[in-house]
Design a protein around this motif. Structure first.
Motif, mmCIF file in Angstrom:
data_model
loop_
_atom_site.group_PDB
_atom_site.id
_atom_site.type_symbol
_atom_site.label_atom_id
_atom_site.label_comp_id
_atom_site.label_asym_id
_atom_site.label_seq_id
_atom_site.Cartn_x
_atom_site.Cartn_y
_atom_site.Cartn_z
ATOM 1 N N LEU A 269 0.825 -1.203 0.000
ATOM 2 C CA LEU A 269 0.000 0.000 0.000
ATOM 3 C C LEU A 269 0.863 1.259 0.000
ATOM 4 C CD1 LEU A 269 -2.834 -1.023 2.499
ATOM 5 C CD2 LEU A 269 -2.885 -1.059 -0.009
ATOM 6 N N GLY B 104 -7.929 -6.913 -3.308
ATOM 7 C CA GLY B 104 -7.442 -7.485 -2.068
ATOM 8 C C GLY B 104 -7.984 -8.871 -1.786
ATOM 9 N N LEU C 198 -7.281 -3.327 5.357
ATOM 10 C CA LEU C 198 -7.569 -2.321 4.342
ATOM 11 C C LEU C 198 -8.482 -1.230 4.893
ATOM 12 C CD1 LEU C 198 -7.859 -4.800 1.381
ATOM 13 C CD2 LEU C 198 -6.303 -2.848 1.457
ATOM 14 N N TYR D 196 -9.127 2.549 3.311
ATOM 15 C CA TYR D 196 -9.702 2.098 2.045
ATOM 16 C C TYR D 196 -11.172 1.740 2.235
ATOM 17 C CZ TYR D 196 -5.088 2.095 -0.030
ATOM 18 O OH TYR D 196 -3.870 2.492 -0.516
#
Length: 283
Positions: free
Chosen positions: A35, A54, A62, A67
Motif C-alpha cells: 500500500l 485485495g 484495508l 480504504y
C-alpha cells in the motif's frame, strides 16, 4: 503494468493514466508495504483513485488504512475471493450524481422474468469466433458503439495484441459486418476470466445476440478449465445488467467513478458466476 519484487513483498501495479487511477492487481508479502508503494505511485501519477484487488483475509487491514470496500469476485484467486477496495484522492472522484438511479436499475433488473432456455437469432446472423483477420471490423464496431472506452479497442493493432495474449473474441456477422461482439480476458494463473468488451450496434439489439455470445464464451472457458467468470458493466446500462442477471450472474457491488466509458466517467457494477454450478441458457 509494473511488477515489483522487493524484500518484503511482490506486487503487480497498473498505472492507468487514461482513467487517472492506480490499480494493484496482485500482491504477496507485506500488504502495508504494498500500500505504501501504491500510494507513492498514485501521488507521482497525480491519480485521483487508488484501487486494490485485495484478499478477504485482509478486509480489516484495508479498512484500517482508510480504504473503502466496493465490490467482490467469488473465487477469483484460485477459489479465494477478491475484494475491491478503493481510496479516493479527490472529492470530485468520489461524488456520485447517478447513485440512486443506478440503485433503481438494479431493483428493476431483479424483477425481470426468467428468460427462455433457447435463444435463436435470425438466420442472417452468423456466429463466429473472431481471429486476427477480424481486428479491423471489431475496431469499427467498438468505435461506433463507444465514444470513449477505457482501453484502445478502436485500434486494430491493440485487438490483435490482446488476441495474441489469450483474449477470446466472439461476434455476430450480418451482411459482412460485425454487428455484435464480446470477449473473455483469461487469467490462466488464477483460473478466472472477465467477460468484457460487450457491444452491439443499436439497430441489432432486439435479437438477444449478446446473451448468445456470452454463453458461447462461457462454454469455451469451461473447456479450458476456467470456472470463475465475472463481468463489470456500466451501472447506468439497464440492458447489459439485465443480460448478466438473466444469464445467472450475481450482483456483487459497484465501483465508483471507475473508468471513462461511453461518454463520461462512470460507475461500474460487478457481476459473478460459477460456471461449474450454474446452468447455461441455450444448452
Amino acid at each position: 503494468m509494473i511488477t515489483l519484487s522487493e524484500r518484503t513483498f511482490r506486487t503487480a501495479i497498473y498505472l492507468d493514466q487514461l482513467n487517472k487511477r492506480v490499480r494493484v492487481d496482485d500482491y504477496s508479502g507485506s500488504l502495508l508495504d504494498v500500500l505504501d508503494k501504491a500510494e507513492q505511485f498514485a501521488e507521482e501519477e497525480k491519480a485521483d483513485k487508488l484501487i486494490i484487488r485485495g484478499r478477504r483475509e485482509h478486509f480489516t487491514q484495508l479498512l484500517q488504512r482508510g480504504y473503502r470496500y466496493e465490490a467482490s469476485i467469488d473465487g477469483y484467486f484460485l477459489g479465494s475471493d477478491c475484494l475491491f477496495f478503493s481510496k479516493f484522492l479527490s472529492d470530485e472522484r468520489k461524488a456520485c450524481p447517478h447513485w440512486t438511479e443506478e440503485d433503481g436499475i438494479i431493483k428493476n433488473v431483479y424483477h425481470l422474468a426468467e428468460p427462455s432456455k433457447t435463444i435463436t437469432p435470425p438466420k442472417e446472423y452468423a456466429l463466429k469466433k473472431m481471429d486476427e483477420s477480424d481486428a479491423h471490423a471489431l475496431s469499427e464496431l467498438y468505435s461506433t458503439v463507444f465514444q470513449i472506452y477505457p482501453t484502445p479497442l478502436n485500434n486494430p493493432e491493440y485487438i490483435v495484441k490482446t488476441m495474441q495474449e489469450g483474449t477470446i473474441y466472439y461476434g455476430f456477422v450480418f451482411n459482412g459486418q460485425v454487428v455484435s461482439a464480446a470477449s473473455a480476458e483469461v487469467n490462466h494463473f488464477y483460473k478466472n476470466a472477465e467477460l468484457t468488451d460487450c457491444a452491439t450496434l443499436k439497430e441489432h439489439r432486439k435479437h438477444g445476440l449478446m446473451k448468445i455470445l456470452l454463453v458461447q464464451l462461457e462454454q469455451e472457458l469451461i473447456q479450458h478449465g476456467i470456472f470463475c467468470a465475472y463481468s463489470i458493466a456500466r451501472a447506468l446500462s439497464f440492458g447489459m445488467n439485465a443480460v448478466l442477471y438473466q444469464l445467472g450472474y450475481s450482483y456483487r457491488g459497484r465501483l465508483v467513478n471507475n473508468v471513462y466509458i461511453y461518454d463520461k466517467m462512470e460507475n461500474m457494477n460487478v457481476w459473478v458466476k460459477d460456471l461449474a454450478n450454474t446452468p447455461n441458457i441455450g444448452q
